[in-house]
Enzyme design. Structure first.
Site, short mmCIF file in Angstrom:
data_model
loop_
_atom_site.label_atom_id
_atom_site.label_comp_id
_atom_site.label_asym_id
_atom_site.label_seq_id
_atom_site.Cartn_x
_atom_site.Cartn_y
_atom_site.Cartn_z
N ARG A 23 0.57 3.73 -3.26
CA ARG A 23 -0.07 5.04 -3.03
C ARG A 23 0.98 6.13 -2.83
O ARG A 23 0.95 7.16 -3.50
CB ARG A 23 -1.00 4.97 -1.82
CG ARG A 23 -2.07 3.92 -2.01
CD ARG A 23 -3.17 4.03 -0.97
NE ARG A 23 -3.89 2.76 -0.88
CZ ARG A 23 -5.15 2.64 -0.52
NH1 ARG A 23 -5.85 3.69 -0.20
NH2 ARG A 23 -5.72 1.45 -0.45
N ASP A 69 -4.21 -10.23 -8.50
CA ASP A 69 -4.48 -9.23 -9.55
C ASP A 69 -3.30 -8.43 -10.13
O ASP A 69 -2.87 -8.63 -11.26
CB ASP A 69 -5.59 -8.27 -9.09
CG ASP A 69 -5.41 -7.69 -7.69
OD1 ASP A 69 -4.35 -7.89 -7.10
OD2 ASP A 69 -6.33 -7.00 -7.21
N GLU A 122 0.83 -1.21 0.00
CA GLU A 122 0.00 0.00 0.00
C GLU A 122 0.86 1.25 0.00
O GLU A 122 0.56 2.22 -0.69
CB GLU A 122 -0.96 0.01 1.21
CG GLU A 122 -1.99 -1.11 1.22
CD GLU A 122 -3.06 -0.98 0.14
OE1 GLU A 122 -3.07 0.02 -0.59
OE2 GLU A 122 -3.88 -1.91 0.02
N GLU A 180 -12.06 -0.47 -10.53
CA GLU A 180 -11.63 -1.41 -11.58
C GLU A 180 -12.52 -1.46 -12.82
O GLU A 180 -12.02 -1.59 -13.95
CB GLU A 180 -11.46 -2.83 -10.99
CG GLU A 180 -10.30 -2.98 -10.02
CD GLU A 180 -10.58 -2.41 -8.63
OE1 GLU A 180 -11.77 -2.16 -8.33
OE2 GLU A 180 -9.62 -2.20 -7.85
C1 DMJ Z 1 -6.42 0.11 -5.08
O1 DMJ Z 1 -5.67 0.44 -3.98
C2 DMJ Z 1 -5.56 -0.50 -6.15
O2 DMJ Z 1 -6.23 -0.48 -7.35
C3 DMJ Z 1 -5.18 -1.92 -5.84
O3 DMJ Z 1 -4.48 -2.51 -6.90
C4 DMJ Z 1 -6.41 -2.73 -5.57
N1 DMJ Z 1 -7.30 -2.13 -4.64
C5 DMJ Z 1 -7.57 -0.72 -4.67
C6 DMJ Z 1 -8.82 -0.30 -5.40
O4 DMJ Z 1 -9.87 -1.15 -5.41
#
Ligand code: DMJ
Length: 611
Positions: A241, A370, A237, A504
């Site tokens: 971010r 993912d 995270e 998404e």
């Molecule tokens: C975001 O922090 C990013 O897209 C991450 O890859 C997956 N989850 C959240 C949004 O849903």
């Protein structure tokens, strides 16, 4: 029999190893052993045979990878870590001390200086700008000529301003806004770092031309972003971010403060890689450098989507710092993943950072897996299509995904199921809906005979995700939807019905719009804007909802930072001309922070011009 005599150095044949060995044993005289030359030879032969045997055995013992590592790699000692892992029940304490990681990082920096000497290639922003093919903000900030589209774009900008203003009013400096209770939320994901919504918003504000707001955000970074926190952070995270947000703010604006902050932060993340395999653990204390595996991750494992989602940012950290260490760390992860055996060509979600083996055979294109796949194709694109390994890994993974996970429902919807040791779970998470966009942007570089097929697959997945929205009462999609138990593209479990402002589905609309210019994607995006306005907008910001199947809203009181960074940015780009952040020059990290394609050859040519 010769009498035993004590020997001194002078009486031992220095070139005779056996005599030398005996001389080392206290109280034993080499000559006193009475060995003849032939006996000594046989003994020496036996000894060397024994050594070879022991050494060779390392390669055949069941846990030989671990032993090889201890004896050959001179990596950190495993035994202490393994013991601690057992004691802490999966929350394994990092085996290297802070002083070690600090020393290491200092010496690594020193190496860079040594390697480059006076010629240290410090990053030139002007040079980087000259290597872009197009202006990042287009001719006119991507303003669409069609008035209706422009109106829609203005609406999205208003939503951003509204979300931002309320964050500023009620939660300034905190990580997220709680719009119902009108206060801030810090949470425990960022290890004491603050202002996640500010860092996540910098580039969105900038591309929307919200300059007063952008300047407030920049000033906060200058005066208040304190990186000397001492809490436990999610490496993933913080990377997507904070590192991603600061990197793109720097590349878009050239403001040095973003560069110096991101380099300071990048260095604090390095100790997470000090594991026997170099696969980082999920949690790191930013102050001490100590790292842990998540308590919920089985057997102290690391998560594929976490350690596999560092590549883009870390390569850019190396670019900006001229320190190869960041690239080395992520290349090491890549190498290990490339090397180990994959069940049916698939990448399971859990890997041990100690043994480098898979821990469970659960495969998912949604949560836990993912963005690993996303970063493979984006690493290739970001390298100006030079990273052949990433390309190979991406297309073979996609082949395995198609062979094992892609399904067609009785109603004709294409979806990605999850895989548990060979058994399919006919469920698709909202998170997995990014894959429409991912398969779309990768279509063009696949083998020629499959390009159209990939584009079709991307469109089908995006269509299915749109269906998950249209089949709900709110026209927003659930956290997960299923294709069994009679339903299709709907959540059957109560616990899957929520929507937390995730991006998404809209992300895939944006990519598919750019790739096809089919107007339906802008229409679908507009449906989402209306639904967000109707069900998620509250008096003091935007909030997630607990059940997408009822219009009597139950809000979750959280304005996620990714709503500002991703959802609103992708909507804005969807209604903009393609020359705003053109895909020829930019890739978006998984938090939608744009990072420039690295054109090595151009940067080098530029360097020569300067000389
Ligand atoms: C975001 O922090 C990013 O897209 C991450 O890859 C997956 N989850 C959240 C949004 O849903």
């Amino acid at each position: 029999v010769r009498p035993a005599v004590s020997v001194d150095a002078g009486s031992v044949d220095q070139s005779d190893p056996v005599s030398m060995v005996f001389r080392k044993l206290p109280g034993v005289s080499a000559s006193g052993m009475g060995l003849r030359l032939s006996q000594k030879f046989v003994f020496l032969l036996f000894l060397s045979g024994l050594v070879t045997l022991c050494f060779g055995a390392l390669f055949f013992l069941p846990d030989s990878v671990r032993l090889k590592r201890i004896f050959l790699d001179r990596k950190p000692v495993v035994s202490r870590e393994a013991t601690e892992e057992r004691l802490a029940g999966g929350k394994a304490l990092e085996d290297l001390s802070l002083s070690r990681s600090r020393a290491e990082s200092v010496s690594e920096r020193a190496t860079v200086v040594d390697h480059h000497g006076a010629d240290t290639d410090t990053f030139s922003y002007a040079k980087f700008k000259r290597c872009l093919l197009k202006p990042p903000l287009g001719r006119d900030y991507g303003k669409p000529s069609d008035p209706n589209t422009n109106e829609r774009r203005e609406k999205v900008k208003e939503m951003m301003k509204f979300a931002w203003d309320n964050y500023k009013l009620y939660a300034w400096g905190k990580n997220e806004l709680r719009p119902l209770t009108r206060n801030g939320h810090l949470g425990n994901m960022f290890g004491g770092l603050k202002g996640a919504s500010i860092i996540d918003s910098l580039d969105t504000l900038y591309i929307m031309g919200l300059m007063d707001e952008y300047n407030d955000a920049k000033e906060w970074v200058q005066t208040s972003l304190d990186l000397n926190s001492n809490g436990e952070a999610s490496l993933f995270e913080v990377n997507i971010r904070y590192v991603g947000g600061l990197l793109s703010a720097y590349y878009l604006t050239g403001e040095e403060v973003f560069k110096s902050k991101v380099l300071e932060l990048g260095e604090k993340l390095l100790p997470a890689f000090n594991t026997p395999t170099g696969i980082p653990r999920g949690v790191i204390n930013l102050g001490s450098g100590t790292s842990w595996s998540w308590g919920w991750a089985s057997a102290g494992s690391s998560i594929l989507a976490e350690f596999g989602t560092l590549h883009l940012e870390f390569v850019h950290l190396s670019e900006l710092s001229a320190n190869p260490i960041y690239t080395e760390k992520v290349m090491n992860i890549r190498k290990l993943l490339n090397k180990i055996e994959k069940p049916h060509g698939l990448y399971p979600n859990f890997l041990s950072p100690v043994s480098g083996n898979w821990v469970q055979h659960h495969v998912s294109i949604g949560g836990l897996g993912d963005s690993f796949y996303e970063y493979l194709i984006k690493s290739f694109l970001m390298s100006d299509k030079t990273d052949g390994d990433a390309k190979k890994m991406y297309y073979s993974a996609l082949e395995a995904i198609e062979a094992n996970l892609v399904q067609k429902s009785p109603g004709g919807l294409t979806y990605m199921a999850e895989w548990r040791g060979g058994i399919l779970d006919h469920k698709m998470g909202h998170l997995a809906c990014f894959s429409g966009g991912m398969i779309g942007i990768g279509a063009d570089d696949g083998v020629p005979e499959k390009r159209q097929h990939y584009l079709d697959l991307a469109a089908e997945i995006t269509h299915t995700c749109h269906e998950s929205y249209t089949r709900s009462a709110t026209k927003l999609g659930p956290e997960a939807f299923r294709f069994d138990g009679g339903g299709e593209a709907t959540a059957t479990r109560l616990s899957d019905r929520y929507y937390i402002l995730r991006p998404e589905v809209i992300e895939s609309y944006m990519y598919m719009w750019r790739l096809t210019h089919d107007p339906k994607y802008r229409e679908w995006g507009w449906e989402a804007v209306e639904a967000l306005e109707q069900h998620c907008r509250v008096e003091a910001g935007f909030s997630g909802i607990r059940d997408v199947y009822t219009t009597t809203a139950s809000h979750d009181n959280m304005q996620q930072s990714f709503f500002l960074s991703e959802t609103l940015k992708y909507l804005y780009l969807l209604f903009s001309d393609d020359d705003l952040l053109p895909l020829e020059d930019w890739v978006f990290n998984t938090e939608a922070h744009p990072l420039p394609i690295i054109r090595k050859s151009c940067l080098q040519d530029e360097k020569q011009h300067e000389m």
